[in-house]
Design a protein around this motif. Structure first.
Motif, PDB file in Angstrom:
ATOM      1  N   CYS A  55      25.013 -47.852  43.020  1.00 48.62           N
ATOM      2  CA  CYS A  55      26.331 -47.473  43.488  1.00 48.62           C
ATOM      3  C   CYS A  55      26.129 -46.560  44.564  1.00 48.62           C
ATOM      4  CB  CYS A  55      27.255 -46.814  42.306  1.00 48.62           C
ATOM      5  SG  CYS A  55      27.656 -47.790  41.248  1.00 48.62           S
ATOM      6  N   CYS A  92      33.509 -48.354  43.117  1.00 47.49           N
ATOM      7  CA  CYS A  92      33.959 -47.392  42.388  1.00 47.49           C
ATOM      8  C   CYS A  92      33.994 -46.056  43.126  1.00 47.49           C
ATOM      9  CB  CYS A  92      32.955 -47.148  41.304  1.00 47.49           C
ATOM     10  SG  CYS A  92      31.213 -46.921  41.814  1.00 47.49           S
ATOM     11  N   CYS A 143      27.935 -53.340  39.471  1.00 51.08           N
ATOM     12  CA  CYS A 143      29.298 -52.718  39.084  1.00 51.08           C
ATOM     13  C   CYS A 143      30.239 -53.253  39.745  1.00 51.08           C
ATOM     14  CB  CYS A 143      29.017 -51.317  39.933  1.00 51.08           C
ATOM     15  SG  CYS A 143      30.272 -50.148  39.855  1.00 51.08           S
ATOM     16  N   ASN A 193      26.975 -54.655  45.410  1.00 55.83           N
ATOM     17  CA  ASN A 193      26.100 -54.299  43.909  1.00 55.83           C
ATOM     18  C   ASN A 193      26.821 -55.003  42.846  1.00 55.83           C
ATOM     19  OD1 ASN A 193      24.996 -52.931  42.034  1.00 55.83           O
ATOM     20  ND2 ASN A 193      26.320 -51.164  42.409  1.00 55.83           N
TER      21      ASN A 193
HETATM   22 ZN    ZN Z   1      29.608 -48.619  41.612  1.00 57.42          ZN
END
Ligand code: ZN
Length: 165
Positions: A144, A72, A46, A43
C-alpha cells in the motif's frame, strides 16, 4: 516507563498523525490536463487503485505531479506525501527517495540510515516519509505504501500500467 520509551510512543503517534492528515486531506489529488506521463497503479492485495500523472520540464525535473483514485489511508497518504515531496525535484532525486522509501517500508533500514544514503537537501524529506515505515510490522501494508512510488517510477519509464503483484 523510561524516557526512551515515552519518546518512542510520541514519535509513533506523531507519525500516525501525519498519515491520518494526508489520508484525510490528500495533497495534489486532482486530474492533471497537460501531463508528460500517466500510469494506472494497482495493488490487488488491498484493492488500491490510483492514477499518477507527472509533468516533466525541459531539464527533466518533476514540474508537477498529481494523483487520483481510491485506496486505503496508507496508499493515499503515501501518494500525497510523494507528490508533495517530489514536486520540483529531479528524476534522479525521485529514484533516490523511492529507494529510501522502499527500504524504510520493508524494514531494510531506519530513518537515520536512509538519511545517510542521501544528500542533505533530500535527507530533510525523510522525517516526513519515515512515517510510512510503520507498515514494516504489517507485510500486507508494505505494498500500500510503496504502490504510488512504484507507479510513478513506471510512469517515468513510459509504462501505462503498474501493479504490485
Ligand atoms: Zn492499501
Amino acid at each position: 516507563m523510561t524516557a526512551g520509551t515515552s519518546l518512542g510512543d510520541d514519535l509513533r503517534s506523531l507519525y500516525q498523525g501525519i498519515i491520518l492528515d494526508h489520508g484525510k486531506s490528500p495533497r495534489n489529488f486532482r486530474v492533471m490536463e497537460h501531463y508528460t506521463c500517466r500510469v494506472q497503479g494497482k495493488n490487488p492485495m488491498c484493492g488500491d487503485k490510483i492514477v499518477v500523472t507527472a509533468k516533466l520540464d525541459v531539464n527533466e525535473r518533476l514540474e508537477d505531479i498529481a494523483f487520483e483514485g481510491k485506496g486505503c489511508a496508507i496508499s493515499i497518504a503515501s501518494a500525497s506525501m510523494m507528490t508533495e515531496t517530489l514536486k520540483g525535484k529531479s528524476i534522479d532525486a525521485m529514484w533516490r527517495l523511492s529507494k529510501a522509501v522502499h527500504g524504510l517500508c520493508k524494514g531494510e533500514f531506519d530513518a537515520n540510515e536512509a538519511k545517510a544514503l542521501l544528500s542533505i537537501d533530500l535527507a530533510s524529506s525523510i522525517d516526513k516519509l519515515a512515517s510510512l515505515s510503520g507498515v514494516r510490522q504489517f507485510p500486507v501494508r508494505v505494498k500500500c505504501a510503496t504502490l504510488p512510488w512504484h507507479a510513478l517510477a513506471s510512469c517515468i519509464e513510459g509504462k501505462t500500467q503498474a501493479t504490485t503483484e
